[in-house]
Structures are given as C-alpha cells and as structure tokens.
Design a protein around this motif. Structure first.
Motif, PDB file in Angstrom:
ATOM      1  N   LEU A 352       0.841  -1.194   0.000  1.00 49.76           N
ATOM      2  CA  LEU A 352       0.000   0.000   0.000  1.00 49.76           C
ATOM      3  C   LEU A 352       0.878   1.246   0.000  1.00 49.76           C
ATOM      4  CD1 LEU A 352      -2.592  -1.159   2.685  1.00 49.76           C
ATOM      5  CD2 LEU A 352      -3.070  -0.802   0.255  1.00 49.76           C
ATOM      6  N   PRO A 353       0.396   2.362  -0.516  1.00 51.20           N
ATOM      7  CA  PRO A 353       1.219   3.581  -0.572  1.00 51.20           C
ATOM      8  C   PRO A 353       1.629   4.108   0.795  1.00 51.20           C
ATOM      9  CG  PRO A 353      -1.064   4.049  -1.194  1.00 51.20           C
ATOM     10  CD  PRO A 353      -0.916   2.567  -1.155  1.00 51.20           C
ATOM     11  N   VAL A 354       0.852   3.806   1.840  1.00 48.37           N
ATOM     12  CA  VAL A 354       1.169   4.321   3.166  1.00 48.37           C
ATOM     13  C   VAL A 354       2.521   3.809   3.664  1.00 48.37           C
ATOM     14  CG1 VAL A 354       0.032   2.468   4.447  1.00 48.37           C
ATOM     15  CG2 VAL A 354       0.173   4.760   5.453  1.00 48.37           C
ATOM     16  N   GLY A 355       2.973   2.666   3.134  1.00 52.71           N
ATOM     17  CA  GLY A 355       4.247   2.108   3.562  1.00 52.71           C
ATOM     18  C   GLY A 355       5.438   2.556   2.746  1.00 52.71           C
ATOM     19  N   VAL A 356       5.230   3.471   1.802  1.00 50.61           N
ATOM     20  CA  VAL A 356       6.300   3.911   0.902  1.00 50.61           C
ATOM     21  C   VAL A 356       6.952   5.181   1.431  1.00 50.61           C
ATOM     22  CG1 VAL A 356       6.851   4.682  -1.448  1.00 50.61           C
ATOM     23  CG2 VAL A 356       5.166   2.863  -1.088  1.00 50.61           C
ATOM     24  N   LEU A 357       8.278   5.189   1.469  1.00 48.43           N
ATOM     25  CA  LEU A 357       9.037   6.379   1.866  1.00 48.43           C
ATOM     26  C   LEU A 357       9.554   7.169   0.673  1.00 48.43           C
ATOM     27  CD1 LEU A 357      11.192   4.905   4.787  1.00 48.43           C
ATOM     28  CD2 LEU A 357       9.077   6.226   4.968  1.00 48.43           C
ATOM     29  N   GLY A 358       9.820   6.498  -0.438  1.00 46.33           N
ATOM     30  CA  GLY A 358      10.355   7.181  -1.608  1.00 46.33           C
ATOM     31  C   GLY A 358      10.592   6.199  -2.741  1.00 46.33           C
ATOM     32  N   VAL A 359      11.109   6.720  -3.856  1.00 48.02           N
ATOM     33  CA  VAL A 359      11.406   5.880  -5.013  1.00 48.02           C
ATOM     34  C   VAL A 359      12.848   6.122  -5.449  1.00 48.02           C
ATOM     35  CG1 VAL A 359       9.021   5.848  -5.814  1.00 48.02           C
ATOM     36  CG2 VAL A 359      10.572   7.595  -6.674  1.00 48.02           C
ATOM     37  N   ARG A 360      13.380   5.167  -6.168  1.00 52.57           N
ATOM     38  CA  ARG A 360      14.710   5.276  -6.763  1.00 52.57           C
ATOM     39  C   ARG A 360      14.596   5.034  -8.258  1.00 52.57           C
ATOM     40  NH1 ARG A 360      19.368   4.384  -3.399  1.00 52.57           N
ATOM     41  NH2 ARG A 360      19.147   5.958  -1.756  1.00 52.57           N
ATOM     42  N   GLY A 361      15.159   5.952  -9.040  1.00 52.12           N
ATOM     43  CA  GLY A 361      15.152   5.782 -10.485  1.00 52.12           C
ATOM     44  C   GLY A 361      13.803   6.075 -11.102  1.00 52.12           C
ATOM     45  N   SER A 362      13.721   5.871 -12.405  1.00 55.65           N
ATOM     46  CA  SER A 362      12.491   6.101 -13.158  1.00 55.65           C
ATOM     47  C   SER A 362      12.007   4.786 -13.745  1.00 55.65           C
ATOM     48  CB  SER A 362      12.739   7.109 -14.288  1.00 55.65           C
ATOM     49  OG  SER A 362      13.153   8.356 -13.769  1.00 55.65           O
ATOM     50  N   PHE A 363      10.733   4.491 -13.578  1.00 55.41           N
ATOM     51  CA  PHE A 363      10.176   3.261 -14.116  1.00 55.41           C
ATOM     52  C   PHE A 363       8.717   3.480 -14.472  1.00 55.41           C
ATOM     53  CE2 PHE A 363      10.191   3.163  -9.464  1.00 55.41           C
ATOM     54  CZ  PHE A 363       8.856   2.991  -9.157  1.00 55.41           C
ATOM     55  N   ALA A 364       8.230   2.672 -15.388  1.00 56.72           N
ATOM     56  CA  ALA A 364       6.836   2.740 -15.815  1.00 56.72           C
ATOM     57  C   ALA A 364       6.018   1.693 -15.071  1.00 56.72           C
ATOM     58  CB  ALA A 364       6.740   2.505 -17.324  1.00 56.72           C
ATOM     59  N   SER A 365       4.706   1.833 -15.118  1.00 56.28           N
ATOM     60  CA  SER A 365       3.852   0.832 -14.499  1.00 56.28           C
ATOM     61  C   SER A 365       4.031  -0.497 -15.238  1.00 56.28           C
ATOM     62  CB  SER A 365       2.389   1.263 -14.545  1.00 56.28           C
ATOM     63  OG  SER A 365       1.960   1.428 -15.884  1.00 56.28           O
ATOM     64  N   GLY A 366       4.008  -1.574 -14.481  1.00 57.51           N
ATOM     65  CA  GLY A 366       4.196  -2.884 -15.067  1.00 57.51           C
ATOM     66  C   GLY A 366       5.628  -3.373 -15.062  1.00 57.51           C
TER      67      GLY A 366
END
Length: 486
Positions: A352-366
């Motif tokens: 779930l999004p509530v558990g996300v702190l951040g992202v690394r890099g660029s990626f598309a859905s899938g």
C-alpha cells in the motif's frame, strides 16, 4: 529389517514408473579441457548415458550446457578466453553450433532426439515470451526430446545476461516446476572451505537454509579460467531453485551416473517415510522428511553429494518470474512496518502507498522494481532501525511503530489533490529527491502498478486518496507480486 528392505524395494520399483522432471547443469570446465579446450568426451559420454538411463526409468530430463565459448576457442586456436565482449560473442557464435552438434552426435548413438534452446534474460522478462518458453520446453519433454539449454551469449549484454549458467539452470528448473536440479561441478558437494587447498575442509550433506549456510562456508573459490561461476553462484542457484520448490543437488561431474543413485536414494527415503497404517498413504515430499533420522533407520549408502532441501511453501510462478527473471528498472523504498507485513505470507506480496518512503530511479507501471529498506549510516541523524526485524517478531515491531509519518502525510495540503498525474505523463526525470541520499538495502522485488512519478506522489498516503491525486485508481496497491528475501 530384511522384510522392511524388501517392502521398500517393491515400492521403489513402482515409483520408477512415475515421471520426475530433472534439470542437469554442466559447466564449461566439465565440457572442455581448461588448457587445450579439447572436448572431455569421457564426461560428456557419461552424461549422455546417465540421461538415457533416467529416460528408461520414466524421468524427463533437461540439460543446461555451457561451453560454447570454450569450443569456439579451440576452433579458432585462441589460447585463452578474451575479455572483449564482441570477441566473446563471436566465439560463442562459432562454438555453439559445434557444441550442439557434439551433443546431438552423442545422443544420436542411442537414437535420442535433442533440441537446442538459447535464452537471455530479456527473452523471458516479457511474460508472454516467458510462457512461450515454458510451453516449448514442456512440449519437448512430452515428446521424449532432451532440451539442451544455453545462454545466447551472441546477443547477450550485461542488462539481459543471466550471469552464469548456474542461475540459468535454476530459473529453468523453476520455469518448468522441476523436481530436481543437479549442479555438476569439479567437487562432490558443498565444503566449508576449498577442499583442494585445505585438508580440514568439511563437506556439508544437507542444507535447509541457504541464508544460514553462507556463514558456515567460504565461497571465495572462483570458477575456472573458461567459466564464469564458482561456489557462490551455486548457492545463488540453490536459493532460486529451492525457493521454487526444487530439490537442488551439488555433486561431481566426474561420475554423472551418481545422479541415478541419488534419485534412488531419496526415493527410498521417501517411501520409508510413508505411514505404515495404510498402503494408500501419499508418498511424503522431501522437504517434510528428517533425512538423517530416516537414513539411520534404513542404513543406506549415501552417494556423495550435498542436497538443498526445497522450500515447504514454494514461491508461486508469477512471483518467481518477477523475482528472478526480470531486470528491475528502479526501486521503491519502504518503511520497516511495511517490510514486516510483506514478510508475512498472508500479506499476498502487495504494498500500500502508506508504507512507501520514496522511489529510486524512473520506471513505468508494469515494470519490475527493487523493494528497498532505508538504513542510515552511523553518525547520521534520523530514525534508523538497528537491524531488519525477523518476521516472527512482526507483531511486536508493528505495535511499536509510530504512525506519525502516515498521519502527517494524510494531513498534507488537500489543494494538491487537484493535480493529477496520468501514466501518459510519465517521463524519466533527473530530479534528485531527498531519498536519493539514503543508504538502502534490497530486500525483495515486485511489479509496479504505477510509474515512479505517481508512486512518489502518493507515498505515505492512505490508498483512498489515489483517485484524487492521480485521476484514476486501477488498484489500491502501488506494487504487487512482491517476493521478500528471507
């Protein structure tokens, strides 16, 4: 005891009519001589005879064969393996045809048909192509053909390489749900240290956890000058295969016939473990058996090998595909609470999004993404878990987690909800986020349901806010099919 052994023998004769699927991996050093690059015909002939024997017992066999570059070296009279990628690819192209012709000639002496399958990680990173490869191998096996699999080195680059054929053999065994994976090497098992250099080296007979065994053995031994692997690559392969429910065995390539003895050995152990109360009782799986106890009861001769017991709860096909065949495009950083929840099988591997702190890099859905946990270096201020919690302590950890991060995120300015980010708006960006400076540890992999920009937008928020922020919500989970490495 005599009656017991006779009973086991009768049941064993019936078991031999059943079909097991077996993957056998043979490395370059077992196929060509390290210095002269001449084919090692004695070993190759023994492998062929073993496969024919297994076929006669009703088993299906896939052969994963290295050696294309080694054969190419001999053909072109080049003394050593080049470092230049294009030269290695050219030698692979030269040697692969001769290698498959050699195998086909040897199997042809027994009128056994073979088929060549060349793969790269890129070939099976697409789900449709992956399933096509699975169906092709299964169809060949049903036709009584021996598929001979190798990495397509001619077109492989670092991003789509398996890295070594140990990994390729493990992924192949996972793809077709094999019963056994045999890694044939120049030693007869897994040792605590290199047995050629240290006479005190001790062979480990049974491994129940690859993660635990790493602390007991030295994996510093490298592969040959022709090959790419070593004992570490075998442990990686064993981890992949056993996670998919495949019994993995390391044994010597000098006596391939030992494979038949090993299968007979474990078949007898399994039959001995059948409850005596009823003849209709199913034969137990290997992972449920106390191998040492049953072996002591039967007093069987144990063929030389190391066995890695398969997982009692194998990773399902889609998760195995995500975890081991896809090249991750980026990463999603999660908090400790999310890590603990995902470590539980009942979580379903969904984030779930509530558990996300951040992202690394660029990626598309899938696309496949790494699942990362933040770990700050010593001396840097901020919240820092001292260690990743064990999943069995999850209730304690969850109870001690502070909800401040998620509650503060929910209290963000609601006017920002009017800004939507559609999937068509995704463009790789060089913008640096605060999370880019964090030290992180990879704990798993999964498939992103939204692109990196979208996940960054909804990180730390309740999933109910996804439609307002993104303009749509295909699912409340930002990443699914997550496999956490334990």
């Amino acid at each position: 005891m005599a009656d017991l052994k006779q009973s086991v023998g009768m049941r064993l004769s019936k078991q031999r009519t059943l079909s097991s699927t077996i993957v056998i991996k043979l490395g370059t050093s077992s196929i060509v001589h390290e210095e002269t690059h001449q084919p090692l015909l004695s070993i190759l002939s023994s492998v062929v005879e073993t496969v024919i024997r297994l076929h006669s017992l009703g088993h299906k066999v896939v052969l994963v064969s290295s050696g294309a570059i080694g054969v190419g070296l001999r053909t072109m009279a080049i003394p050593q393996r080049p470092k230049n990628l294009s030269k290695k690819q050219a030698l692979s192209a030269i040697g692969q045809g001769r290698l498959i012709a050699l195998w086909d000639n040897l199997f042809g002496q027994f009128d056994q048909r073979t088929a060549q399958i060349l793969l790269t990680r890129g070939d099976i990173s697409d789900r449709t192509r992956y399933l096509n490869a699975v169906n092709t191998i299964r169809e060949l096996l049903s036709m009584g053909v021996v598929p001979i699999v190798n990495e397509n080195d001619t077109i492989s680059v670092s991003e789509i390489k398996f890295g070594d054929n140990d990994t390729l053999s493990a992924i192949t065994s996972s793809m077709i749900h094999a019963d056994y994976l045999f890694l044939l090497t120049d030693v007869d098992g897994l040792y605590t240290v290199n047995p050629r250099k240290d006479p005190a080296a001790r062979k480990i007979d049974v491994v129940t956890s690859v993660a635990d065994i790493r602390t007991q053995v030295s994996t510093s031994t490298l592969g040959s000058s022709l090959g790419t692997g070593g004992m570490e690559t075998r442990l990686i392969a064993a981890e992949i295969a056993t996670g998919a429910g495949v019994t993995t065995v390391i044994t010597s390539s000098k006596q391939p016939s030992t494979i038949v003895d090993i299968i007979d050995y474990y078949t007898q152990l399994r039959f001995q473990s059948v409850p005596s109360s009823g003849a209709a009782s199913p034969v137990p799986k290997l992972q449920t058996i106390d191998l040492g106890h049953v072996n002591a009861t039967l007093s069987l001769r144990r063929p030389p090998h190391t066995v890695f017991k398969p997982s009692a709860v194998p990773t399902r096909d889609l998760k195995a595909w995500t975890s081991h065949t896809l090249y991750p495009a980026g990463g999603v950083i999660i908090d400790i609470g999310a890590y603990v929840v995902l470590s539980r099988r009942e979580s379903g591997g969904r984030l779930l999004p509530v558990g996300v702190l951040g992202v690394r890099g660029s990626f598309a859905s899938g696309q496949a993404v790494r699942i990362l946990v933040r770990s700050l270096p010593e001396g840097v201020p901020g919240e820092k878990p001292t260690m990743l919690p064990d999943s069995k302590d999850s209730d304690t950890v969850i109870a001690s987690l502070s909800p401040s991060s998620s509650s503060s995120s929910i209290a963000d300015d609601l006017t920002s909800d009017t800004q939507t980010i559609m999937d068509d708006d995704f463009h790789p960006t060089a913008e640096v986020e605060e999370s880019d400076a964090w030290e992180v540890k990879e704990v798993g992999r999964g498939l992103a349901n939204y692109n990196s920009v979208q996940i960054s937008r909804v990180k730390g928020l309740n999933s109910a806010r996804i439609p307002n922020l993104l303009g749509y919500a295909d699912t409340e989970y930002v990443v699914e099919n997550i496999t956490i490495r334990r």
